[in-house]
Scaffold this motif. Structure first.
Motif, PDB file in Angstrom:
ATOM      1  N   SER A   3      40.251  42.825  41.180  1.00 26.96           N
ATOM      2  CA  SER A   3      39.328  42.860  40.043  1.00 26.96           C
ATOM      3  C   SER A   3      38.880  44.291  39.773  1.00 26.96           C
ATOM      4  O   SER A   3      38.572  45.032  40.707  1.00 26.96           O
ATOM      5  CB  SER A   3      38.107  41.988  40.334  1.00 26.96           C
ATOM      6  N   PRO A   4      38.833  44.703  38.501  1.00 28.39           N
ATOM      7  CA  PRO A   4      38.304  46.025  38.155  1.00 28.39           C
ATOM      8  C   PRO A   4      36.832  46.119  38.546  1.00 28.39           C
ATOM      9  O   PRO A   4      36.159  45.101  38.728  1.00 28.39           O
ATOM     10  CB  PRO A   4      38.473  46.096  36.631  1.00 28.39           C
ATOM     11  N   PRO A   5      36.288  47.344  38.707  1.00 32.61           N
ATOM     12  CA  PRO A   5      34.875  47.494  39.037  1.00 32.61           C
ATOM     13  C   PRO A   5      33.982  46.764  38.035  1.00 32.61           C
ATOM     14  O   PRO A   5      34.170  46.864  36.828  1.00 32.61           O
ATOM     15  CB  PRO A   5      34.655  49.014  38.953  1.00 32.61           C
ATOM     16  N   GLY A   6      33.005  46.029  38.572  1.00 27.96           N
ATOM     17  CA  GLY A   6      32.072  45.311  37.715  1.00 27.96           C
ATOM     18  C   GLY A   6      32.602  44.001  37.175  1.00 27.96           C
ATOM     19  O   GLY A   6      31.919  43.331  36.401  1.00 27.96           O
ATOM     20  N   LYS A   7      33.819  43.620  37.589  1.00 31.21           N
ATOM     21  CA  LYS A   7      34.433  42.378  37.118  1.00 31.21           C
ATOM     22  C   LYS A   7      34.707  41.434  38.287  1.00 31.21           C
ATOM     23  O   LYS A   7      34.788  41.852  39.441  1.00 31.21           O
ATOM     24  CB  LYS A   7      35.758  42.677  36.404  1.00 31.21           C
ATOM     25  N   LYS A   8      34.850  40.164  37.981  1.00 31.78           N
ATOM     26  CA  LYS A   8      35.234  39.179  38.981  1.00 31.78           C
ATOM     27  C   LYS A   8      36.181  38.165  38.360  1.00 31.78           C
ATOM     28  O   LYS A   8      36.114  37.894  37.157  1.00 31.78           O
ATOM     29  CB  LYS A   8      34.006  38.481  39.563  1.00 31.78           C
ATOM     30  N   LEU A   9      37.067  37.633  39.179  1.00 30.92           N
ATOM     31  CA  LEU A   9      38.041  36.651  38.719  1.00 30.92           C
ATOM     32  C   LEU A   9      37.489  35.253  38.955  1.00 30.92           C
ATOM     33  O   LEU A   9      37.081  34.917  40.073  1.00 30.92           O
ATOM     34  CB  LEU A   9      39.356  36.837  39.482  1.00 30.92           C
ATOM     35  N   VAL A  10      37.427  34.448  37.903  1.00 30.83           N
ATOM     36  CA  VAL A  10      36.919  33.083  38.024  1.00 30.83           C
ATOM     37  C   VAL A  10      37.939  32.119  37.431  1.00 30.83           C
ATOM     38  O   VAL A  10      38.736  32.476  36.573  1.00 30.83           O
ATOM     39  CB  VAL A  10      35.563  32.908  37.302  1.00 30.83           C
ATOM     40  N   ARG A  11      37.903  30.902  37.925  1.00 32.73           N
ATOM     41  CA  ARG A  11      38.802  29.861  37.411  1.00 32.73           C
ATOM     42  C   ARG A  11      37.969  28.762  36.761  1.00 32.73           C
ATOM     43  O   ARG A  11      37.013  28.260  37.343  1.00 32.73           O
ATOM     44  CB  ARG A  11      39.652  29.266  38.531  1.00 32.73           C
ATOM     45  N   SER A  12      38.330  28.434  35.543  1.00 30.61           N
ATOM     46  CA  SER A  12      37.678  27.332  34.852  1.00 30.61           C
ATOM     47  C   SER A  12      38.738  26.276  34.542  1.00 30.61           C
ATOM     48  O   SER A  12      39.912  26.457  34.876  1.00 30.61           O
ATOM     49  CB  SER A  12      37.031  27.817  33.553  1.00 30.61           C
ATOM     50  N   GLY A  13      38.325  25.213  33.888  1.00 27.22           N
ATOM     51  CA  GLY A  13      39.287  24.189  33.515  1.00 27.22           C
ATOM     52  C   GLY A  13      40.312  24.677  32.514  1.00 27.22           C
ATOM     53  O   GLY A  13      41.365  24.075  32.342  1.00 27.22           O
ATOM     54  N   SER A  14      40.010  25.805  31.854  1.00 23.39           N
ATOM     55  CA  SER A  14      40.905  26.343  30.832  1.00 23.39           C
ATOM     56  C   SER A  14      41.886  27.373  31.368  1.00 23.39           C
ATOM     57  O   SER A  14      42.878  27.685  30.725  1.00 23.39           O
ATOM     58  CB  SER A  14      40.078  26.992  29.714  1.00 23.39           C
ATOM     59  N   GLY A  15      41.586  27.966  32.542  1.00 23.79           N
ATOM     60  CA  GLY A  15      42.470  28.983  33.097  1.00 23.79           C
ATOM     61  C   GLY A  15      41.700  30.071  33.816  1.00 23.79           C
ATOM     62  O   GLY A  15      40.462  30.006  33.958  1.00 23.79           O
ATOM     63  N   LEU A  16      42.421  31.108  34.270  1.00 23.19           N
ATOM     64  CA  LEU A  16      41.806  32.228  34.968  1.00 23.19           C
ATOM     65  C   LEU A  16      41.169  33.199  33.980  1.00 23.19           C
ATOM     66  O   LEU A  16      41.762  33.522  32.954  1.00 23.19           O
ATOM     67  CB  LEU A  16      42.854  32.973  35.798  1.00 23.19           C
ATOM     68  N   ARG A  17      39.964  33.672  34.330  1.00 22.00           N
ATOM     69  CA  ARG A  17      39.258  34.624  33.474  1.00 22.00           C
ATOM     70  C   ARG A  17      38.754  35.795  34.320  1.00 22.00           C
ATOM     71  O   ARG A  17      38.324  35.603  35.458  1.00 22.00           O
ATOM     72  CB  ARG A  17      38.084  33.956  32.772  1.00 22.00           C
ATOM     73  N   MET A  18      38.798  36.997  33.735  1.00 20.72           N
ATOM     74  CA  MET A  18      38.243  38.184  34.369  1.00 20.72           C
ATOM     75  C   MET A  18      36.945  38.509  33.641  1.00 20.72           C
ATOM     76  O   MET A  18      36.961  39.018  32.510  1.00 20.72           O
ATOM     77  CB  MET A  18      39.227  39.351  34.275  1.00 20.72           C
ATOM     78  N   VAL A  19      35.822  38.188  34.256  1.00 18.65           N
ATOM     79  CA  VAL A  19      34.531  38.286  33.575  1.00 18.65           C
ATOM     80  C   VAL A  19      33.635  39.309  34.256  1.00 18.65           C
ATOM     81  O   VAL A  19      33.864  39.723  35.399  1.00 18.65           O
ATOM     82  CB  VAL A  19      33.827  36.917  33.542  1.00 18.65           C
ATOM     83  N   ALA A  20      32.583  39.728  33.562  1.00 18.71           N
ATOM     84  CA  ALA A  20      31.610  40.659  34.124  1.00 18.71           C
ATOM     85  C   ALA A  20      30.837  39.977  35.245  1.00 18.71           C
ATOM     86  O   ALA A  20      30.549  38.779  35.190  1.00 18.71           O
ATOM     87  CB  ALA A  20      30.658  41.137  33.035  1.00 18.71           C
ATOM     88  N   GLN A  21      30.499  40.754  36.283  1.00 23.33           N
ATOM     89  CA  GLN A  21      29.767  40.195  37.418  1.00 23.33           C
ATOM     90  C   GLN A  21      28.336  39.826  37.048  1.00 23.33           C
ATOM     91  O   GLN A  21      27.714  38.998  37.702  1.00 23.33           O
ATOM     92  CB  GLN A  21      29.772  41.196  38.574  1.00 23.33           C
ATOM     93  N   SER A  22      27.816  40.454  36.013  1.00 23.53           N
ATOM     94  CA  SER A  22      26.454  40.172  35.567  1.00 23.53           C
ATOM     95  C   SER A  22      26.449  39.933  34.066  1.00 23.53           C
ATOM     96  O   SER A  22      27.186  40.585  33.324  1.00 23.53           O
ATOM     97  CB  SER A  22      25.541  41.349  35.909  1.00 23.53           C
ATOM     98  N   SER A  23      25.613  39.016  33.623  1.00 22.97           N
ATOM     99  CA  SER A  23      25.516  38.745  32.191  1.00 22.97           C
ATOM    100  C   SER A  23      25.022  39.974  31.428  1.00 22.97           C
ATOM    101  O   SER A  23      25.293  40.129  30.242  1.00 22.97           O
ATOM    102  CB  SER A  23      24.575  37.564  31.942  1.00 22.97           C
ATOM    103  N   ALA A  24      24.309  40.878  32.132  1.00 22.17           N
ATOM    104  CA  ALA A  24      23.811  42.092  31.496  1.00 22.17           C
ATOM    105  C   ALA A  24      24.944  43.059  31.161  1.00 22.17           C
ATOM    106  O   ALA A  24      24.743  44.006  30.403  1.00 22.17           O
ATOM    107  CB  ALA A  24      22.801  42.781  32.405  1.00 22.17           C
ATOM    108  N   LEU A  25      26.123  42.814  31.738  1.00 22.99           N
ATOM    109  CA  LEU A  25      27.276  43.689  31.504  1.00 22.99           C
ATOM    110  C   LEU A  25      28.330  43.038  30.614  1.00 22.99           C
ATOM    111  O   LEU A  25      29.371  43.627  30.354  1.00 22.99           O
ATOM    112  CB  LEU A  25      27.915  44.083  32.844  1.00 22.99           C
ATOM    113  N   THR A  26      28.059  41.835  30.152  1.00 23.26           N
ATOM    114  CA  THR A  26      29.025  41.123  29.319  1.00 23.26           C
ATOM    115  C   THR A  26      29.195  41.811  27.969  1.00 23.26           C
ATOM    116  O   THR A  26      28.219  42.243  27.350  1.00 23.26           O
ATOM    117  CB  THR A  26      28.564  39.669  29.088  1.00 23.26           C
ATOM    118  N   SER A  27      30.417  41.904  27.512  1.00 20.84           N
ATOM    119  CA  SER A  27      30.691  42.532  26.213  1.00 20.84           C
ATOM    120  C   SER A  27      30.020  41.742  25.095  1.00 20.84           C
ATOM    121  O   SER A  27      30.062  40.509  25.072  1.00 20.84           O
ATOM    122  CB  SER A  27      32.202  42.581  25.965  1.00 20.84           C
TER     123      SER A  27
END
Length: 248
Positions: A3-27
């Motif tokens: 995972s890039p800095p500040g990101k984390k890999l999560v799995r949902s029912g739709s597929g793999l996503r690379m999301v921000a570790q904090s909602s304050a950093l979400t695009s």
């Protein structure tokens, strides 16, 4: 996958996503995953209206297995809108960067058209915004117009303007964006794109402020500046759309 800095890999029912570790950093351009319409709530395709039965569901009941070689229409969900659709109406797999999916995901035809329209922004315009451009900036927060380097922050949340002064504009606080046009020469009725006017708020201040970002006259980097301004206009539209979806 690292995972890039500040990101984390999560799995949902739709597929793999690379999301921000904090909602304050979400695009601010990002869209949340939609709620899937439950299978039991939908007995027909929400686009072509074909009625689902046992042979058009995702799984066959153990007592009604299909004959060998039979290829039924299968019930699916569009990853962008969450609608329940038949395989014919939801067969396309496309990138969906606004929801941070790692791989292309299944989308219906209307949603795939929207995703294709976003390809240029995520493919090139976003990099242009982060690289920056030299623009002539004026507004009620500046004493005099200045030539400033304008850049989008790496997390997409701020517009940085650096020159004799330093300004930071929070992208989600941009309220409106308007195109600035000018004529080619006096007396001509032909116009061309020359800049944008941003109306934005500042945390803790009740009044809104205006900034005008224009291409400097006779600039050697005119095309770069025009590309940047066009991309910023698109970025603000994406932000407004994301906020509207969130409010709903």
């Amino acid at each position: 996958m690292a995972s890039p800095p500040g990101k984390k890999l999560v799995r949902s029912g739709s597929g793999l996503r690379m999301v921000a570790q904090s909602s304050a950093l979400t695009s601010p351009f990002a869209l949340e995953e939609p709620r899937w319409i439950a299978d039991k709530e939908c007995d027909h395709c929400m686009q072509c209206k074909v009625k689902f039965d046992f042979l058009k569901r995702k799984d066959f009941p153990f007592f009604q297995q299909p004959s060998p070689g039979y290829s039924p229409k299968i019930q699916h969900h569009c990853r962008r809108c969450g609608h329940c659709l038949c395989e014919s109406c939801c067969s396309l797999r496309l990138p969906l960067p606004r929801m941070s999916f790692v791989d292309p995901v299944r989308q219906c035809k209307p949603c795939s058209t929207r995703s294709r329209c976003e390809e240029e922004f995520y493919g090139s315009q976003l990099a242009s915004l982060q690289l920056g451009a030299s623009l002539q900036v004026s507004g009620d927060v500046l004493d005099v117009p200045q030539t400033m380097t304008c850049k989008l922050s790496n997390n997409h949340r701020f517009l940085y303007l650096d020159g004799a002064s330093h300004l930071e504009v929070e992208i989600v606080r941009i309220e409106t964006v308007e195109m600035e046009m000018e004529t080619f020469e006096p007396g001509s009725d032909q116009q061309h794109f020359a800049g944008i006017m941003l109306k934005h708020g500042i945390l803790g201040q009740p009044a809104s402020h205006c900034l005008c970002l224009r291409v400097p006259p006779y600039s050697d980097e005119r095309q770069r500046a025009l590309t940047w301004l066009s991309a910023m206009q698109q970025a603000v539209l994406f932000t407004c759309e994301a906020q509207s979806v969130e409010d709903d």
